[in-house]
Design a protein around this motif. Structure first.
Motif, PDB file in Angstrom:
ATOM      1  N   HIS A 124      43.776  38.878  52.320  1.00  0.00           N
ATOM      2  CA  HIS A 124      44.037  40.311  52.348  1.00  0.00           C
ATOM      3  C   HIS A 124      44.654  40.780  51.034  1.00  0.00           C
ATOM      4  CE1 HIS A 124      43.408  40.722  56.846  1.00  0.00           C
ATOM      5  NE2 HIS A 124      43.208  39.449  56.561  1.00  0.00           N
ATOM      6  N   TYR A 125      45.482  39.928  50.428  1.00  0.00           N
ATOM      7  CA  TYR A 125      46.024  40.239  49.109  1.00  0.00           C
ATOM      8  C   TYR A 125      44.919  40.198  48.052  1.00  0.00           C
ATOM      9  CZ  TYR A 125      48.391  39.216  44.665  1.00  0.00           C
ATOM     10  OH  TYR A 125      48.786  39.213  43.354  1.00  0.00           O
ATOM     11  N   ALA A 126      44.028  39.205  48.139  1.00  0.00           N
ATOM     12  CA  ALA A 126      42.984  39.033  47.128  1.00  0.00           C
ATOM     13  C   ALA A 126      41.945  40.147  47.170  1.00  0.00           C
ATOM     14  CB  ALA A 126      42.310  37.679  47.315  1.00  0.00           C
ATOM     15  N   THR A 127      41.794  40.811  48.302  1.00  0.00           N
ATOM     16  CA  THR A 127      40.781  41.863  48.419  1.00  0.00           C
ATOM     17  C   THR A 127      40.952  42.934  47.362  1.00  0.00           C
ATOM     18  OG1 THR A 127      40.493  41.497  50.797  1.00  0.00           O
ATOM     19  CG2 THR A 127      39.864  43.660  49.948  1.00  0.00           C
ATOM     20  N   ASP A 128      42.179  43.314  47.052  1.00  0.00           N
ATOM     21  CA  ASP A 128      42.410  44.341  46.030  1.00  0.00           C
ATOM     22  C   ASP A 128      41.846  43.897  44.678  1.00  0.00           C
ATOM     23  OD1 ASP A 128      43.754  46.280  47.606  1.00  0.00           O
ATOM     24  OD2 ASP A 128      45.586  45.081  47.526  1.00  0.00           O
ATOM     25  N   HIS A 129      41.983  42.614  44.369  1.00  0.00           N
ATOM     26  CA  HIS A 129      41.461  42.109  43.107  1.00  0.00           C
ATOM     27  C   HIS A 129      39.937  42.140  43.088  1.00  0.00           C
ATOM     28  CE1 HIS A 129      45.490  40.244  43.617  1.00  0.00           C
ATOM     29  NE2 HIS A 129      45.601  40.529  42.337  1.00  0.00           N
ATOM     30  N   VAL A 130      39.315  41.762  44.212  1.00  0.00           N
ATOM     31  CA  VAL A 130      37.854  41.763  44.287  1.00  0.00           C
ATOM     32  C   VAL A 130      37.320  43.177  44.081  1.00  0.00           C
ATOM     33  CG1 VAL A 130      35.850  41.275  45.734  1.00  0.00           C
ATOM     34  CG2 VAL A 130      37.823  39.746  45.797  1.00  0.00           C
ATOM     35  N   VAL A 131      37.937  44.147  44.745  1.00  0.00           N
ATOM     36  CA  VAL A 131      37.480  45.537  44.621  1.00  0.00           C
ATOM     37  C   VAL A 131      37.640  46.021  43.186  1.00  0.00           C
ATOM     38  CG1 VAL A 131      37.942  47.911  45.337  1.00  0.00           C
ATOM     39  CG2 VAL A 131      37.898  46.072  47.041  1.00  0.00           C
ATOM     40  N   ASP A 132      38.765  45.724  42.553  1.00  0.00           N
ATOM     41  CA  ASP A 132      38.980  46.157  41.172  1.00  0.00           C
ATOM     42  C   ASP A 132      37.973  45.529  40.219  1.00  0.00           C
ATOM     43  OD1 ASP A 132      41.046  47.743  41.940  1.00  0.00           O
ATOM     44  OD2 ASP A 132      42.640  46.566  41.000  1.00  0.00           O
ATOM     45  N   LEU A 133      37.626  44.276  40.451  1.00  0.00           N
ATOM     46  CA  LEU A 133      36.748  43.556  39.531  1.00  0.00           C
ATOM     47  C   LEU A 133      35.276  43.867  39.752  1.00  0.00           C
ATOM     48  CD1 LEU A 133      38.551  40.085  39.701  1.00  0.00           C
ATOM     49  CD2 LEU A 133      38.381  41.521  37.661  1.00  0.00           C
ATOM     50  N   LEU A 134      34.880  44.100  41.010  1.00  0.00           N
ATOM     51  CA  LEU A 134      33.455  44.203  41.324  1.00  0.00           C
ATOM     52  C   LEU A 134      33.030  45.528  41.937  1.00  0.00           C
ATOM     53  CD1 LEU A 134      32.759  40.637  42.782  1.00  0.00           C
ATOM     54  CD2 LEU A 134      32.132  41.525  40.544  1.00  0.00           C
ATOM     55  N   GLY A 135      33.953  46.249  42.527  1.00  0.00           N
ATOM     56  CA  GLY A 135      33.547  47.470  43.210  1.00  0.00           C
ATOM     57  C   GLY A 135      32.724  47.148  44.436  1.00  0.00           C
ATOM     58  N   PHE A 136      31.674  47.933  44.669  1.00  0.00           N
ATOM     59  CA  PHE A 136      30.916  47.811  45.914  1.00  0.00           C
ATOM     60  C   PHE A 136      29.421  47.624  45.665  1.00  0.00           C
ATOM     61  CE2 PHE A 136      34.736  50.396  46.822  1.00  0.00           C
ATOM     62  CZ  PHE A 136      35.390  49.479  47.636  1.00  0.00           C
ATOM     63  N   THR A 137      29.091  46.926  44.601  1.00  0.00           N
ATOM     64  CA  THR A 137      27.707  46.532  44.347  1.00  0.00           C
ATOM     65  C   THR A 137      27.685  45.037  44.067  1.00  0.00           C
ATOM     66  OG1 THR A 137      27.921  47.036  41.981  1.00  0.00           O
ATOM     67  CG2 THR A 137      27.032  48.778  43.416  1.00  0.00           C
ATOM     68  N   GLN A 138      26.546  44.399  44.332  1.00  0.00           N
ATOM     69  CA  GLN A 138      26.462  42.967  44.096  1.00  0.00           C
ATOM     70  C   GLN A 138      26.475  42.674  42.612  1.00  0.00           C
ATOM     71  OE1 GLN A 138      23.415  40.781  46.198  1.00  0.00           O
ATOM     72  NE2 GLN A 138      23.509  39.059  44.779  1.00  0.00           N
ATOM     73  N   ASN A 186      35.240  31.889  41.296  1.00  0.00           N
ATOM     74  CA  ASN A 186      34.945  31.139  40.082  1.00  0.00           C
ATOM     75  C   ASN A 186      35.462  31.833  38.828  1.00  0.00           C
ATOM     76  OD1 ASN A 186      33.091  28.607  40.624  1.00  0.00           O
ATOM     77  ND2 ASN A 186      32.476  30.187  42.082  1.00  0.00           N
ATOM     78  N   THR A 187      36.391  32.762  39.010  1.00  0.00           N
ATOM     79  CA  THR A 187      37.055  33.403  37.876  1.00  0.00           C
ATOM     80  C   THR A 187      38.460  32.826  37.714  1.00  0.00           C
ATOM     81  OG1 THR A 187      38.072  35.179  39.178  1.00  0.00           O
ATOM     82  CG2 THR A 187      35.816  35.554  38.373  1.00  0.00           C
ATOM     83  N   TYR A 188      39.040  33.034  36.541  1.00  0.00           N
ATOM     84  CA  TYR A 188      40.432  32.592  36.366  1.00  0.00           C
ATOM     85  C   TYR A 188      41.383  33.487  37.155  1.00  0.00           C
ATOM     86  CZ  TYR A 188      41.230  36.273  32.810  1.00  0.00           C
ATOM     87  OH  TYR A 188      41.369  37.478  32.154  1.00  0.00           O
ATOM     88  N   HIS A 189      40.918  34.685  37.543  1.00  0.00           N
ATOM     89  CA  HIS A 189      41.761  35.569  38.358  1.00  0.00           C
ATOM     90  C   HIS A 189      42.087  34.940  39.716  1.00  0.00           C
ATOM     91  CE1 HIS A 189      40.987  38.673  35.424  1.00  0.00           C
ATOM     92  NE2 HIS A 189      39.689  38.576  35.624  1.00  0.00           N
ATOM     93  N   PHE A 190      41.137  34.155  40.237  1.00  0.00           N
ATOM     94  CA  PHE A 190      41.327  33.557  41.563  1.00  0.00           C
ATOM     95  C   PHE A 190      42.537  32.629  41.576  1.00  0.00           C
ATOM     96  CE2 PHE A 190      39.951  30.125  44.646  1.00  0.00           C
ATOM     97  CZ  PHE A 190      40.278  30.847  45.779  1.00  0.00           C
ATOM     98  N   THR A 191      42.630  31.722  40.598  1.00  0.00           N
ATOM     99  CA  THR A 191      43.779  30.806  40.581  1.00  0.00           C
ATOM    100  C   THR A 191      45.073  31.536  40.266  1.00  0.00           C
ATOM    101  OG1 THR A 191      43.100  30.212  38.326  1.00  0.00           O
ATOM    102  CG2 THR A 191      42.506  28.692  40.077  1.00  0.00           C
ATOM    103  N   GLU A 192      45.002  32.595  39.470  1.00  0.00           N
ATOM    104  CA  GLU A 192      46.207  33.383  39.192  1.00  0.00           C
ATOM    105  C   GLU A 192      46.688  34.076  40.465  1.00  0.00           C
ATOM    106  OE1 GLU A 192      47.994  33.380  36.603  1.00  0.00           O
ATOM    107  OE2 GLU A 192      46.708  32.491  35.083  1.00  0.00           O
ATOM    108  N   ALA A 193      45.747  34.619  41.251  1.00  0.00           N
ATOM    109  CA  ALA A 193      46.122  35.274  42.508  1.00  0.00           C
ATOM    110  C   ALA A 193      46.687  34.261  43.498  1.00  0.00           C
ATOM    111  CB  ALA A 193      44.911  35.997  43.105  1.00  0.00           C
ATOM    112  N   LEU A 194      46.080  33.054  43.548  1.00  0.00           N
ATOM    113  CA  LEU A 194      46.623  32.001  44.410  1.00  0.00           C
ATOM    114  C   LEU A 194      48.049  31.638  44.003  1.00  0.00           C
ATOM    115  CD1 LEU A 194      43.580  29.568  44.788  1.00  0.00           C
ATOM    116  CD2 LEU A 194      44.755  30.750  46.658  1.00  0.00           C
ATOM    117  N   ASP A 195      48.291  31.568  42.710  1.00  0.00           N
ATOM    118  CA  ASP A 195      49.626  31.230  42.219  1.00  0.00           C
ATOM    119  C   ASP A 195      50.634  32.309  42.617  1.00  0.00           C
ATOM    120  OD1 ASP A 195      50.527  28.874  40.698  1.00  0.00           O
ATOM    121  OD2 ASP A 195      51.407  30.346  39.347  1.00  0.00           O
ATOM    122  N   ALA A 196      50.211  33.573  42.525  1.00  0.00           N
ATOM    123  CA  ALA A 196      51.089  34.672  42.936  1.00  0.00           C
ATOM    124  C   ALA A 196      51.410  34.572  44.424  1.00  0.00           C
ATOM    125  CB  ALA A 196      50.434  36.013  42.616  1.00  0.00           C
TER     126      ALA A 196
END
Length: 619
Positions: A393-407, A266-276
């Protein structure tokens, strides 16, 4: 047109179910071999065990008929109706600020333009916690990911029940009084935790109803496996595996994964990553290893952009029943397992699936990756598509950068929107901002499975956008308006009928009334029949939809316009004339074109040449 009825119907009634835009999948998915080689972007990081590579078997949901029933959630209605008629504030006409908003799938998966706006101010209140208690959550619990309920108690008190694993620092509600309705941001003095019922003080009088700002990935979730525990013998059969109920600690990890992946989508990063991923680009410093065009299933029947939208609208379909569990294996190297049936992208409703993970001690890069991989399987995507291996697998790097490892703790995006489909065939978007609503640039984004062409106009006061379609989308349209000051953006999912059914600007494009719409929806067997142009299948269309008593009737242009909104019917019959009736009283003979949605009246009511496609010929 009663928009509330339309939204309820489009959300709840049974629908055409497809594996892709044109066919249904209930056949078993291909089975991956045990030694299937992962793609190059699946190398585990040093801190993870080598088996963290996602190697799994693809299966369909074998328990579809015996799985627990869907969540008992009150019907979802469109509560975001503002008393201000913001769709009428366009006296500037053609002199309004304008910009083109049109899809071009050869260049991008979405349409986007930038507009100078002055959003209305979003009212906000801070509430104080009075009391809180846990809501029971166990293996018998099923919940929709947007099941947050708001109940005014009077005397400035309110009860908010969060029946999900998500956590919030603020939520959006519609505040209704005798004076009208308007959006209101409620800020909590302490975090609203998952599976809790909390009483707060400091709320104004009036009715308050929750508004979901993050509709992507609205799964119908249960944290349960096929068995309570894995007690079977593990010797002899190297393929032995077991999907069991998670322990409380494992369930906490799964809940955090579910919440964090939903947040990312639900972030704008998601559609940008899909576009990439669609075009082999780069985003946030990460390059795509294998873009869409290198995956056989991603380009077999569609362009990269169309495949991306097919995946996106699967994720945007509400109520996909998902059993999420813990997996144990004997000697297999699997770290996850998943399977399921593809949601209906046209209606936005889910079907059923499951996903199971092996390593659940904590949040790691590996189980982010595995969760999104198996989520793809649970939505019906195979290894060949790029939406199990590939994009997740590509998007995982973005998730880790944005959220780390906590909810994550979610909040209301800085900009929120209300939408209104109006009788002139246009879509109106009212923008509110919780920041200082000064003049500024706003991005308007539109996403659909089908092409569309439109011009966006800004109202004189700068708070509202009119999207005027020269070519409306024939599928659902996701609309976003955001400044980019925050990761989260609010998405509104616009039903096709709000654009197609309310078009009254010309005599050619006819209006479908509520009764006709209800009659068509009631023919659920027809919507599952998967018609084609063969005489036998065409007869199914005619007898299923256009029979009255013992005789067939000539379909009206109204009815055919409704059917054209489903891409399956549109693609099968576009370019072929249907003998139909239209005009003011639906009695004038003529032809209907699925491609243009235009009814052409027969000159002077003269007989038409014989048309072989349709429920009756013209002579």
């Amino acid at each position: 047109m009663n928009i509330k009825i339309l939204i309820i119907l489009c959300s709840l009634l049974l629908v055409a179910c497809k594996d892709d835009a044109k066919r249904e999948v209930d056949e078993p998915a291909p089975v991956a071999s045990e030694d299937e080689t992962p793609s190059e972007d699946e190398t585990p990081s040093e801190e993870e065990p080598p088996s963290e590579d996602v190697v799994d078997e693809e299966v369909v949901d074998e328990a579809d008929g015996t799985a627990p029933p869907s969540s008992d959630i009150p019907p979802e209605v469109d509560v975001t109706t503002n008393s201000e008629e913001f769709w009428l504030n366009f006296d500037c006409g053609e002199n309004c600020q304008s910009a083109n908003l049109s899809s071009d799938f050869s260049k991008s998966t979405y349409a986007q333009t930038e507009l100078s706006m002055k959003p209305s101010s979003l009212d906000s209140i801070v509430v104080t916690q009075v009391s809180s208690e846990e809501v029971i959550s166990n293996i018998e619990t099923r919940y929709l990911a947007n099941d947050i309920r708001v109940e005014p108690l009077g005397n400035g008190l309110i009860s908010i029940t969060n029946n999900t694993s998500r956590r919030f620092s603020s939520i959006l509600v519609m505040h209704t009084t005798n004076a009208g309705s308007a959006p209101l941001k409620i800020v909590f003095d302490s975090t609203l935790n998952g599976f809790s019922s909390t009483t707060y003080s400091g709320v104004p009088d009036g009715n308050l109803q929750y508004v979901e700002t993050a509709p992507m990935l609205n799964l119908d979730i249960s944290y349960r496996g096929k068995v309570a525990s894995c007690d079977e013998p593990r010797t002899g059969d190297t393929a032995w595996h077991c999907l069991r109920h998670p322990t409380p600690a494992e369930a906490d990890t799964l809940k955090a994964l579910s919440a964090n992946i939903k947040w990312f989508m639900n972030t704008y990063h998601f559609t940008e990553a899909l576009d990439a991923f669609a075009f082999g680009g780069e985003y946030m410093g990460y390059s795509v290893g294998r873009p869409c065009n290198e995956w056989e299933g991603c380009v077999a029947t569609r362009s990269p952009s169309e495949s991306i939208m097919y995946y996106l609208f699967s994720l945007a379909s509400s109520g996909q029943r998902s059993d999420i569990s813990t997996m144990e294996v004997y000697k297999k190297g699997w770290v996850g397992l998943g399977g399921g049936k593809t949601p209906s992208q046209f209606w936005g409703t889910g079907r059923s699936g499951f996903l199971s993970l092996r390593y659940l001690d904590s949040l790691t890069k590996g189980n982010y990756r595995t969760y999104m991989h198996e989520l793809g399987h649970s939505l019906g995507f195979s290894h060949k598509t790029g939406f199990t291996y590939g994009f997740p697998h590509y998007a995982t790097d973005h998730v880790v950068d944005l959220l780390g490892f906590t909810q994550t703790v979610e909040s209301v995006p800085p900009e929120v929107i209300l939408t209104k489909g109006w009788r002139d065939g246009n879509l109106y978007v009212k923008v509110y901002s919780s920041d200082d609503p000064t003049d500024g640039k706003m991005k308007l984004q539109g996403l659909s499975l089908t092409a569309f062409d439109a011009t966006a106009y800004v109202s004189e006061d700068g708070s509202t956008i009119k999207i005027e379609f020269s070519e409306p989308p024939k599928q659902r349209l996701l609309v976003r308006v955001f400044s980019g000051e925050s990761d989260l953006v609010m998405t509104k999912d616009v039903a096709p009928g709000m654009l197609i059914l309310d078009h009254r600007s010309t005599e050619d494009l006819l209006v479908i009334n509520d009764n006709t719409f209800n009659e068509i929806i009631a023919k659920e067997s027809l919507l599952r029949s998967r018609i084609d142009k063969s005489p036998r299948k065409l007869n199914t269309l005619c007898t299923g939809l256009f029979r009255q008593g013992d005789s067939l009737v000539i379909p009206s242009a109204d009815m055919l316009t409704m059917l054209s909104g489903d891409s399956y019917y549109h693609d099968n019959f576009k370019g072929e004339p249907f003998y139909s009736k239209g005009g003011a009283d639906n009695s004038t003979p003529g032809t209907f074109n699925f491609e243009t949605l235009v009814f052409a009246q027969a000159p002077n009511r003269e007989p038409l040449a014989t048309i072989n496609l349709g429920c009756k010929t013209s002579n």
